[in-house]
Scaffold this motif. Structure first.
Motif, PDB file in Angstrom:
ATOM      1  N   LYS A 224      -2.318   3.389   3.668  1.00  0.00           N
ATOM      2  CA  LYS A 224      -2.523   2.467   4.783  1.00  0.00           C
ATOM      3  C   LYS A 224      -3.833   1.715   4.591  1.00  0.00           C
ATOM      4  O   LYS A 224      -4.876   2.315   4.337  1.00  0.00           O
ATOM      5  CB  LYS A 224      -2.569   3.240   6.086  1.00  0.00           C
ATOM      6  N   ARG A 225      -3.792   0.391   4.727  1.00  0.00           N
ATOM      7  CA  ARG A 225      -5.002  -0.414   4.587  1.00  0.00           C
ATOM      8  C   ARG A 225      -4.744  -1.838   5.076  1.00  0.00           C
ATOM      9  O   ARG A 225      -3.609  -2.321   5.051  1.00  0.00           O
ATOM     10  CB  ARG A 225      -5.478  -0.453   3.136  1.00  0.00           C
ATOM     11  N   ARG A 226      -5.797  -2.487   5.540  1.00  0.00           N
ATOM     12  CA  ARG A 226      -5.740  -3.899   5.936  1.00  0.00           C
ATOM     13  C   ARG A 226      -4.540  -4.189   6.841  1.00  0.00           C
ATOM     14  O   ARG A 226      -3.835  -5.167   6.669  1.00  0.00           O
ATOM     15  CB  ARG A 226      -5.708  -4.794   4.690  1.00  0.00           C
ATOM     16  N   ARG A 227      -4.284  -3.271   7.780  1.00  0.00           N
ATOM     17  CA  ARG A 227      -3.177  -3.411   8.721  1.00  0.00           C
ATOM     18  C   ARG A 227      -1.816  -3.433   8.040  1.00  0.00           C
ATOM     19  O   ARG A 227      -0.819  -3.912   8.602  1.00  0.00           O
ATOM     20  CB  ARG A 227      -3.353  -4.664   9.585  1.00  0.00           C
ATOM     21  N   ASN A 228      -1.756  -2.924   6.821  1.00  0.00           N
ATOM     22  CA  ASN A 228      -0.487  -2.781   6.116  1.00  0.00           C
ATOM     23  C   ASN A 228      -0.232  -1.288   5.938  1.00  0.00           C
ATOM     24  O   ASN A 228      -1.075  -0.566   5.403  1.00  0.00           O
ATOM     25  CB  ASN A 228      -0.551  -3.465   4.739  1.00  0.00           C
ATOM     26  N   TYR A 229       0.938  -0.861   6.381  1.00  0.00           N
ATOM     27  CA  TYR A 229       1.213   0.575   6.407  1.00  0.00           C
ATOM     28  C   TYR A 229       2.241   1.027   5.370  1.00  0.00           C
ATOM     29  O   TYR A 229       2.374   2.208   5.107  1.00  0.00           O
ATOM     30  CB  TYR A 229       1.652   0.988   7.812  1.00  0.00           C
ATOM     31  N   PHE A 230       2.982   0.091   4.791  1.00  0.00           N
ATOM     32  CA  PHE A 230       3.884   0.381   3.678  1.00  0.00           C
ATOM     33  C   PHE A 230       4.920   1.467   3.990  1.00  0.00           C
ATOM     34  O   PHE A 230       5.342   2.205   3.097  1.00  0.00           O
ATOM     35  CB  PHE A 230       3.093   0.782   2.425  1.00  0.00           C
ATOM     36  N   GLU A 231       5.338   1.579   5.262  1.00  0.00           N
ATOM     37  CA  GLU A 231       6.346   2.599   5.583  1.00  0.00           C
ATOM     38  C   GLU A 231       7.627   2.396   4.778  1.00  0.00           C
ATOM     39  O   GLU A 231       8.235   3.360   4.305  1.00  0.00           O
ATOM     40  CB  GLU A 231       6.688   2.572   7.080  1.00  0.00           C
ATOM     41  N   GLN A 232       8.006   1.114   4.623  1.00  0.00           N
ATOM     42  CA  GLN A 232       9.248   0.827   3.896  1.00  0.00           C
ATOM     43  C   GLN A 232       9.147   1.264   2.449  1.00  0.00           C
ATOM     44  O   GLN A 232      10.084   1.830   1.888  1.00  0.00           O
ATOM     45  CB  GLN A 232       9.556  -0.674   3.974  1.00  0.00           C
ATOM     46  N   TRP A 233       7.990   1.016   1.828  1.00  0.00           N
ATOM     47  CA  TRP A 233       7.799   1.443   0.440  1.00  0.00           C
ATOM     48  C   TRP A 233       7.849   2.960   0.331  1.00  0.00           C
ATOM     49  O   TRP A 233       8.539   3.513  -0.515  1.00  0.00           O
ATOM     50  CB  TRP A 233       6.456   0.932  -0.091  1.00  0.00           C
ATOM     51  N   ARG A 234       7.089   3.630   1.183  1.00  0.00           N
ATOM     52  CA  ARG A 234       6.991   5.084   1.055  1.00  0.00           C
ATOM     53  C   ARG A 234       8.329   5.762   1.290  1.00  0.00           C
ATOM     54  O   ARG A 234       8.661   6.759   0.634  1.00  0.00           O
ATOM     55  CB  ARG A 234       5.931   5.626   2.020  1.00  0.00           C
ATOM     56  N   SER A 235       9.129   5.233   2.193  1.00  0.00           N
ATOM     57  CA  SER A 235      10.435   5.844   2.459  1.00  0.00           C
ATOM     58  C   SER A 235      11.368   5.741   1.260  1.00  0.00           C
ATOM     59  O   SER A 235      12.334   6.499   1.159  1.00  0.00           O
ATOM     60  CB  SER A 235      11.083   5.186   3.681  1.00  0.00           C
ATOM     61  N   ARG A 236      11.078   4.801   0.348  1.00  0.00           N
ATOM     62  CA  ARG A 236      11.935   4.614  -0.823  1.00  0.00           C
ATOM     63  C   ARG A 236      11.413   5.381  -2.049  1.00  0.00           C
ATOM     64  O   ARG A 236      12.171   6.077  -2.719  1.00  0.00           O
ATOM     65  CB  ARG A 236      12.057   3.121  -1.141  1.00  0.00           C
ATOM     66  N   ILE A 237      10.119   5.262  -2.337  1.00  0.00           N
ATOM     67  CA  ILE A 237       9.609   5.885  -3.554  1.00  0.00           C
ATOM     68  C   ILE A 237       9.484   7.403  -3.437  1.00  0.00           C
ATOM     69  O   ILE A 237       9.276   8.088  -4.434  1.00  0.00           O
ATOM     70  CB  ILE A 237       8.249   5.292  -3.971  1.00  0.00           C
ATOM     71  N   GLU A 238       9.645   7.932  -2.228  1.00  0.00           N
ATOM     72  CA  GLU A 238       9.611   9.382  -2.082  1.00  0.00           C
ATOM     73  C   GLU A 238      10.850  10.043  -2.663  1.00  0.00           C
ATOM     74  O   GLU A 238      10.922  11.273  -2.752  1.00  0.00           O
ATOM     75  CB  GLU A 238       9.442   9.754  -0.602  1.00  0.00           C
ATOM     76  N   GLN A 239      11.844   9.251  -3.078  1.00  0.00           N
ATOM     77  CA  GLN A 239      13.026   9.822  -3.738  1.00  0.00           C
ATOM     78  C   GLN A 239      12.628  10.575  -5.011  1.00  0.00           C
ATOM     79  O   GLN A 239      13.211  11.585  -5.358  1.00  0.00           O
ATOM     80  CB  GLN A 239      14.017   8.711  -4.096  1.00  0.00           C
ATOM     81  N   ILE A 240      11.630  10.024  -5.721  1.00  0.00           N
ATOM     82  CA  ILE A 240      11.149  10.632  -6.964  1.00  0.00           C
ATOM     83  C   ILE A 240       9.628  10.516  -6.977  1.00  0.00           C
ATOM     84  O   ILE A 240       9.096   9.447  -6.724  1.00  0.00           O
ATOM     85  CB  ILE A 240      11.683   9.909  -8.221  1.00  0.00           C
ATOM     86  N   GLU A 241       8.962  11.605  -7.274  1.00  0.00           N
ATOM     87  CA  GLU A 241       7.530  11.524  -7.545  1.00  0.00           C
ATOM     88  C   GLU A 241       7.216  12.570  -8.601  1.00  0.00           C
ATOM     89  O   GLU A 241       7.505  13.753  -8.414  1.00  0.00           O
ATOM     90  CB  GLU A 241       6.684  11.780  -6.302  1.00  0.00           C
ATOM     91  N   ALA A 242       6.665  12.133  -9.723  1.00  0.00           N
ATOM     92  CA  ALA A 242       6.367  13.060 -10.810  1.00  0.00           C
ATOM     93  C   ALA A 242       5.023  12.742 -11.431  1.00  0.00           C
ATOM     94  O   ALA A 242       4.671  11.576 -11.613  1.00  0.00           O
ATOM     95  CB  ALA A 242       7.461  12.993 -11.879  1.00  0.00           C
ATOM     96  N   ARG A 243       4.295  13.791 -11.737  1.00  0.00           N
ATOM     97  CA  ARG A 243       3.015  13.663 -12.434  1.00  0.00           C
ATOM     98  C   ARG A 243       3.173  14.362 -13.780  1.00  0.00           C
ATOM     99  O   ARG A 243       3.563  15.531 -13.841  1.00  0.00           O
ATOM    100  CB  ARG A 243       1.892  14.311 -11.627  1.00  0.00           C
ATOM    101  N   VAL A 244       2.880  13.652 -14.867  1.00  0.00           N
ATOM    102  CA  VAL A 244       3.087  14.210 -16.203  1.00  0.00           C
ATOM    103  C   VAL A 244       1.778  14.266 -16.975  1.00  0.00           C
ATOM    104  O   VAL A 244       0.858  13.476 -16.734  1.00  0.00           O
ATOM    105  CB  VAL A 244       4.130  13.396 -16.996  1.00  0.00           C
TER     106      VAL A 244
END
Length: 307
Positions: A224-244
């Motif tokens: 969250k920053r500059r009055r942008n909360y990115f809820e739409q983005w986070r709801s989509r990219i949470e399908q996959i998250e990997a750290r390698v």
């Protein structure tokens, strides 16, 4: 086929060709030994010279056939590790339309693997992976132009026209495509580009998966920053998250022994120790692949180049 239909077909092929090569109409005119003004009239549908444009159409079709768009080169030999296999599985899910995030420290072979798979995909009849290597100044139009290039969508000057061309190309495909953004953390200040991409992904209707890749900072991209909360983005990219991470020491031994046949065990140990680091998060030790391959290159000597 009538002259008008021939001309329209070649115009469409020319727009796709411009997208694939990245060449402007002026550059194509110079390479094809044609007048820039003549090509502008041809692609706009104006009458000129030979009237119906059939002569120009034949000449341009021959030029494009004799000068195909170059394919991306493979970055070298891929040594499979647990990390590269995990990344491969993630790419398969994104090819099926999923969205996600892939990140990790430098030396984990992320960029190498993505370039390798991109070069492979580019040789398929219908490439199923589009790789965009991000820069910090990437506007929505610049991003869409790169996506259009990967999809062989028609070239256009306006952002809206590019988006329409991308969606048109996606609808004509027989399968979904994976769009991968590497070094995506560089888009942190480009909220306009991020939102334009998210909107494009939504409009694609499941025809295009998106994978956001980068270093450790990429996970801050949608904070969250500059009055942008990115809820739409986070709801989509949470399908996959990997750290390698990079190769394990055992995997690195196999790499060194194959690259430097006959090398002594002590020398192998020295090379691997010099490239090994401790992950500050998991505390695991892994080998920074970039350091390792540089060490192998140096071991061979300045006159021999690592492939």
């Amino acid at each position: 086929m009538t002259s008008e239909a021939t001309r329209e077909s070649v115009c469409q092929s020319l727009r796709v060709y411009m997208s694939r090569t990245g060449w402007t109409l002026a550059e194509i005119a110079e390479r094809a030994s044609y007048s820039h003004q003549t090509l502008r009239q041809f692609i706009s549908g104006a009458r000129y010279g030979d009237g119906d444009g059939e002569t120009a159409a034949r000449r341009l079709a021959r030029f494009m056939e004799e000068n195909p768009a170059p394919l991306p080169e493979s970055p070298g030999k891929l040594y499979e590790t647990a990390a590269t296999r995990e990344m491969g599985l993630i790419l398969e899910r994104v090819r099926e339309g999923a969205w996600g995030t892939l990140y990790g420290p430098a030396g984990a072979q992320k960029t190498f693997l993505l370039r390798y798979r991109f070069a492979e995909a580019a040789r398929l009849p219908e490439p199923d992976l589009v790789l965009v290597e991000v820069d910090s100044a990437m506007s929505p139009r610049a991003l869409f132009a790169r996506i259009a290039q990967g999809l062989a969508a028609p070239y256009a000057l306006q952002t809206d026209k590019l988006r329409q061309g991308i969606l048109y190309a996606l609808r004509r495909r027989s399968s979904t495509v994976a769009l991968v953004l590497d070094e995506a953390q560089l888009l942190y200040s480009r909220i306009d580009t991020l939102e334009a991409l998210r909107r494009l992904g939504d409009l694609a209707g499941g025809r295009m998966g998106i994978l956001v890749c980068g270093n450790e900072q990429v996970i801050k991209l949608f904070e969250k920053r500059r009055r942008n909360y990115f809820e739409q983005w986070r709801s989509r990219i949470e399908q996959i998250e990997a750290r390698v991470l990079g190769p394990t020491p055992a995997e690195a031994v196999c790499i060194v022994e194959e690259e430097l046949a006959g090398i002594k065990d002590r020398a192998v140990a020295v090379l691997i120790e010099g490239a090994s680091v401790a992950d500050p998060i998991s505390k695991k030790r892994y080998v920074n692949a970039r350091r390792l391959f540089n060490a192998i290159r140096d071991f061979r000597g300045p006159r021999r180049r690592l492939q």
